[in-house]
Write an enzyme that holds these catalytic residues in place. Structure first.
Site, PDB file in Angstrom:
ATOM      1  N   LEU A  89       0.571  -1.298  -0.064  1.00  0.00           N
ATOM      2  CA  LEU A  89      -0.087   0.074   0.099  1.00  0.00           C
ATOM      3  C   LEU A  89       0.880   1.357   0.092  1.00  0.00           C
ATOM      4  CD1 LEU A  89      -2.757  -1.156   2.632  1.00  0.00           C
ATOM      5  CD2 LEU A  89      -2.914  -0.833   0.263  1.00  0.00           C
TER       6      LEU A  89
ATOM      7  N   GLY B 136       6.923   3.707   3.973  1.00  0.00           N
ATOM      8  CA  GLY B 136       6.861   5.078   4.862  1.00  0.00           C
ATOM      9  C   GLY B 136       8.362   5.403   5.551  1.00  0.00           C
ATOM     10  N   GLY B 137       8.362   6.285   6.496  1.00  0.00           N
ATOM     11  CA  GLY B 137       9.908   6.472   6.931  1.00  0.00           C
ATOM     12  C   GLY B 137       9.947   5.240   7.725  1.00  0.00           C
ATOM     13  N   PHE B 138       9.179   4.370   8.293  1.00  0.00           N
ATOM     14  CA  PHE B 138       9.587   3.349   9.173  1.00  0.00           C
ATOM     15  C   PHE B 138       9.361   1.875   8.358  1.00  0.00           C
ATOM     16  CE2 PHE B 138       8.304   6.658  12.168  1.00  0.00           C
ATOM     17  CZ  PHE B 138       9.464   6.607  12.757  1.00  0.00           C
TER      18      PHE B 138
ATOM     19  N   VAL C   9       3.835  -0.878   4.005  1.00  0.00           N
ATOM     20  CA  VAL C   9       2.474  -1.323   4.412  1.00  0.00           C
ATOM     21  C   VAL C   9       1.889  -2.129   3.637  1.00  0.00           C
ATOM     22  CG1 VAL C   9       0.189  -0.676   5.336  1.00  0.00           C
ATOM     23  CG2 VAL C   9       2.235   1.025   5.749  1.00  0.00           C
TER      24      VAL C   9
ATOM     25  N   ASP D  14       2.093  12.950  15.711  1.00  0.00           N
ATOM     26  CA  ASP D  14       2.173  12.860  14.006  1.00  0.00           C
ATOM     27  C   ASP D  14       0.904  13.003  13.423  1.00  0.00           C
ATOM     28  OD1 ASP D  14       3.872  13.333  12.076  1.00  0.00           O
ATOM     29  OD2 ASP D  14       4.159  11.332  11.562  1.00  0.00           O
TER      30      ASP D  14
END
Ligand SMILES: *[C@@H]1O[C@H](CO)[C@@H](O)[C@H](O)[C@H]1NC(C)=O
Ligand SMILES: *[C@@H]1O[C@H](CO)[C@@H](O)[C@H](O)[C@H]1NC(C)=O
Ligand SMILES: *[C@@H]1O[C@H](CO)[C@@H](O)[C@H](O)[C@H]1NC(C)=O
Ligand SMILES: *[C@@H]1O[C@H](CO)[C@@H](O)[C@H](O)[C@H]1NC(C)=O
Ligand SMILES: *[C@@H]1O[C@H](CO)[C@@H](O)[C@H](O)[C@H]1NC(C)=O
Ligand SMILES: *[C@@H]1O[C@H](CO)[C@@H](O)[C@H](O)[C@H]1NC(C)=O
Ligand SMILES: *[C@@H]1O[C@H](CO)[C@@H](O)[C@H](O)[C@H]1NC(C)=O
Ligand SMILES: *[C@@H]1O[C@H](CO)[C@@H](O)[C@H](O)[C@H]1NC(C)=O
Ligand SMILES: *[C@@H]1O[C@H](CO)[C@@H](O)[C@H](O)[C@H]1NC(C)=O
Length: 668
Positions: free
Chosen positions: A355, A358-360, A363, A474
């Site tokens: 999907l 992200g920064g982490f 997904v 956030d």
């Protein structure tokens, strides 16, 4: 030892001994490996003992540059003509710690300056910084090989090749790959696939055409370039320019390597001699594939092979689904998912179920086989075990949050170096896509206003109505997800906390997203309800103006706050609304939202309303107080802009679409 093994070792030996540098002089040079090469290096850039040019060193938040020692003449001195034709080719590779995601990328650059001390890493790739990004005085041209999807920079995906002129918002970009000579079909290439690749960058002065071509190493240069664009480089180039490479790792442990490089003015760069190029260091997975290539053809005892095969299968199966489970986790039983279930649910974390990045981490969409529940699974790379226990306790505690405007966290799973978080799947995706995707129809005002109220209600619940106060940390459009009925739901809890506890000093500063960080948060580092309200104010601007919190592509007023503030000062705040809305909006509501945004984003935390008041203003049950002109001085904004944002940029990676944060604090 069979004859073929012997020959193979001879081959290796030859490769080892003969690697070296062949340099021409001036504007025509070749490096078949960099052993002994005299380059200008900075940051983490270094030449390894076997002759690899290593730009980043498998550490987070680093960057490095390597430049040809002397400048190259790109046109006749003091003669403002077109620049000369040039051609370059280089072989490169990337090694990543996490198997799924690698840090920001590598770029071939041509620059008027060899001083990159003010350039930032992460998404700025060591080329520019937030203040000078896009400025024509930079005189930087680059071909970026970018491996992180950063919507703020209008990236197209997390694996692309882009042409950068004076900044990192690419002038043009395409997914990484090549057109096969045989079939003409486009083939994807993963820039972080641990596969060594070759790139060609060619510019023809007369036609002003720039070609960029990519291919797996040792294949002939594809006839059809990946990019072929007409571009006039003469305003970008000075008479003499430096040429070389830049790379930055961002939030992932990544090492960027260049194995060989050649360059030539007014002609085709010399072909590289593959037999002389050094090899990338072996990684665990690389080692295994080498064994399969070399080891299996040599093995003769079929029985031994068969037994080994069965053992390998069993071991592989166990490795494939292996997870970490410790005693203290027993009490969290119901919240703990098995890795195999998540693996099956997402089709083995298949690319087509992704999907977004992200920064982490990435997904994935999935369906739990037993319950048929639609879920979103976030894979977070995490090496540290420190603080994991507290973090999991918090995740589980947050998993008990139930509110119609919050995305439900269903549970987690833990593996070595990796944490997986399982959320309810939100069919309508994230709000930022609806706001900024030019291909989608404009989101109408009544829906926008409803989503704003939803998010306010979710945040009020976190701040005041749950058993303990939760600071989200956030809030932004990309963390607002839309369920099947287009209800706005605040997503993502807990990740910032994980990095707070972690042992990585670089990420223990401030967590949040640029443009959303309250000024006092930069000073004190302490998130509070008031810092959430500040971010909520910026979120209101995003929804009403259809502009990102920080718009790198905008020439002026990069901060949306500044944009609205100027409109307000001129007495025309309504004009700052999203132009796409046309005349289809309710003036009182847009006015209310924008002014409420200014109140929430007030530089002084004490002047910001509580979320309960915010909800009252939005419902119309209390009138919005007048804004005092003196409070929001430009000085403060300027301070926020130049100080906090850059401090933050150097300490924290990309402000990406699924980077998340939250914090739990005891209610006072
Ligand atoms: C590299 O170049 C610099 C500057 O020209 C020079 O001072 C230095 O001696 C050179 N080093 C080697 C190893 O050639
Ligand atoms: C990488 O370079 C940085 C900065 O020079 C240094 O602090 C770090 O220890 C290096 N890491 C490795 C793995 O060599
Ligand atoms: C070249 O451009 C510079 C700056 O635009 C200008 O000052 C100079 O006169 C130009 N020189 C010629 C030969 O056109
Ligand atoms: C590089 O630029 C910075 C300012 O951006 C300056 O302070 C520094 O002295 C420069 N370094 C060199 C070697 O010129
Ligand atoms: C571009 O940089 C120059 C020199 O640093 C500066 O004077 C100018 O204001 C900058 N332009 C913009 C639009 O930021
Ligand atoms: C890309 O470069 C061309 C030529 O310099 C320029 O006309 C165009 O505006 C640029 N586009 C973007 C998106 O920067
Ligand atoms: C390349 O990757 C994209 C995105 O992952 C995918 O949509 C496309 O089908 C792939 N193409 C090929 C030829 O594999
Ligand atoms: C760039 O590619 C086009 C199309 O394949 C080709 O006609 C042209 O000669 C190429 N130019 C250079 C500089 O390689
Ligand atoms: C490149 O070609 C141009 C135009 O033909 C010529 O003026 C220039 O001197 C050449 N440069 C080099 C370095 O050969």
């Amino acid at each position: 030892m069979s004859q073929s093994t012997f020959l193979f070792f001879l081959f290796l030996l030859h490769q080892h001994l003969s690697a070296g540098v062949t340099t021409g002089a001036g504007d025509d040079f070749t490096f078949n490996g960099f052993r002994g090469a005299n380059l200008t290096l900075d940051g983490t850039a270094t030449i390894t003992s076997n002759g690899l040019l290593r730009l980043t060193n498998n550490t987070r938040q680093v960057r490095g540059h390597a430049l040809h020692l002397s400048q190259i003449q790109f046109r006749l001195p003091r003669h403002n003509g077109t620049v000369f034709s040039f051609s370059t080719t280089f072989v490169f590779g990337t090694i990543i710690k996490d198997r799924y995601i690698g840090g920001n990328g590598l770029a071939f650059l041509i620059s008027g300056s060899d001083n990159f001390s003010s350039a930032l890493g992460s998404q700025f790739l060591g080329l520019v910084n937030p203040n000078n990004n896009g400025n024509s005085t930079n005189h930087v041209f680059a071909v970026e090989l970018d491996t992180i999807f950063n919507p703020d920079l209008y990236d197209i995906n997390g694996n692309h090749v882009g042409i950068d002129v004076n900044g990192v918002v690419s002038n043009f970009s395409v997914p990484a790959g090549y057109f096969s000579d045989d079939t003409g079909v486009f083939q994807n290439l993963s820039l972080i696939g641990e596969q060594v690749m070759q790139a060609w960058v060619e510019y023809d002065a007369e036609s002003m055409r720039l070609n960029v071509t990519l291919a797996p190493v040792r294949t002939a240069k594809p006839r059809r370039p990946l990019i072929s664009r007409s571009i006039d480089l003469s305003p970008v180039f000075l008479d003499s320019m430096f040429v070389g490479f830049s790379a930055s790792s961002g939030s992932y442990q990544t090492a960027h390597y260049v194995l060989g490089w050649s360059f030539k003015i007014n002609g085709t760069a010399r072909a590289l001699d593959y037999s002389l190029l050094p090899s990338l260091p072996r990684t665990k997975s690389g080692g295994r594939s080498k064994f399969l290539e070399v080891g299996i053809p040599l093995a003769s005892a079929g029985v031994v092979l068969a037994i080994a095969g069965v053992v390998a299968l069993v071991v592989r199966r166990r490795m494939k689904y292996a997870e970490l489970l410790e005693d203290w986790e027993k009490e969290y039983g119901p919240h703990r998912f098995s890795y195999k279930d998540l693996f099956d649910a997402t089709g083995g974390f298949a690319e087509e179920n992704s999907l977004g990045d992200g920064g982490f981490g990435r997904v994935y969409r999935g369906v739990l086989q037993r319950t048929k529940l639609d879920v979103a699974v976030k894979r977070v790379s995490h090496q540290s075990r420190q603080g994991m226990k507290e973090f999991i306790a918090e995740i589980v505690s947050l998993g008990r949050l139930r509110h119609r405007n919050l995305v439900r966290l269903l549970g987690y799973c833990r593996r070595k170096g990796e944490l997986l978080l399982v959320y309810d799947y939100m069919p309508n995706g994230s709000l930022d896509k609806l706001l900024y995707d030019r291909l989608r129809p404009c989101l109408d005002w009544p829906t926008r206003f409803k989503i704003i109220k939803d998010v306010a209600s979710g945040l009020l619940y976190l701040h005041e109505d749950w058993e303990q106060m939760v600071i989200h940390r956030d809030i932004k459009a990309s963390n607002v997800l839309l369920d099947g009925e287009m209800n706005g739901r605040l997503g993502d809890f807990g990740l910032a906390r994980l990095y707070d506890h972690g042992n990585d000093p670089q990420t223990t500063h401030i967590v949040g997203t640029m443009g959303y960080i309250a000024p006092e948060l930069v000073r004190t580092g302490r998130p509070s309800a008031a810092t959430d309200v500040f971010a909520f104010g910026t979120f209101l601007f995003e929804v009403a103006c259809g502009r990102r919190a920080v718009d790198w592509a905008a020439d002026i007023d990069q901060l949306v706050l500044e944009w609205v503030l100027q409109g307000w000062r001129k007495g025309s705040i309504l004009e700052t609304r999203d132009a796409k809305l046309g005349e289809e909006f309710v003036a009182e509501e847009v006015d209310l939202v924008l002014k409420l945004g200014l109140l929430c984003a007030h530089p002084s935390p004490a002047a910001r309303p509580s979320m309960r008041r915010v909800v009252e203003y939005l419902e119309g049950s209390s009138p919005l107080p007048e804004l005092a002109a003196t409070y929001l001085s430009f000085k403060t904004i300027e301070l926020q802009r130049s100080k906090s944002i850059e401090d933050y940029m150097t300490s924290y990676p990309s402000s990406s679409s699924v980077a998340t944060a939250s914090s739990v604090a005891r209610a006072p």
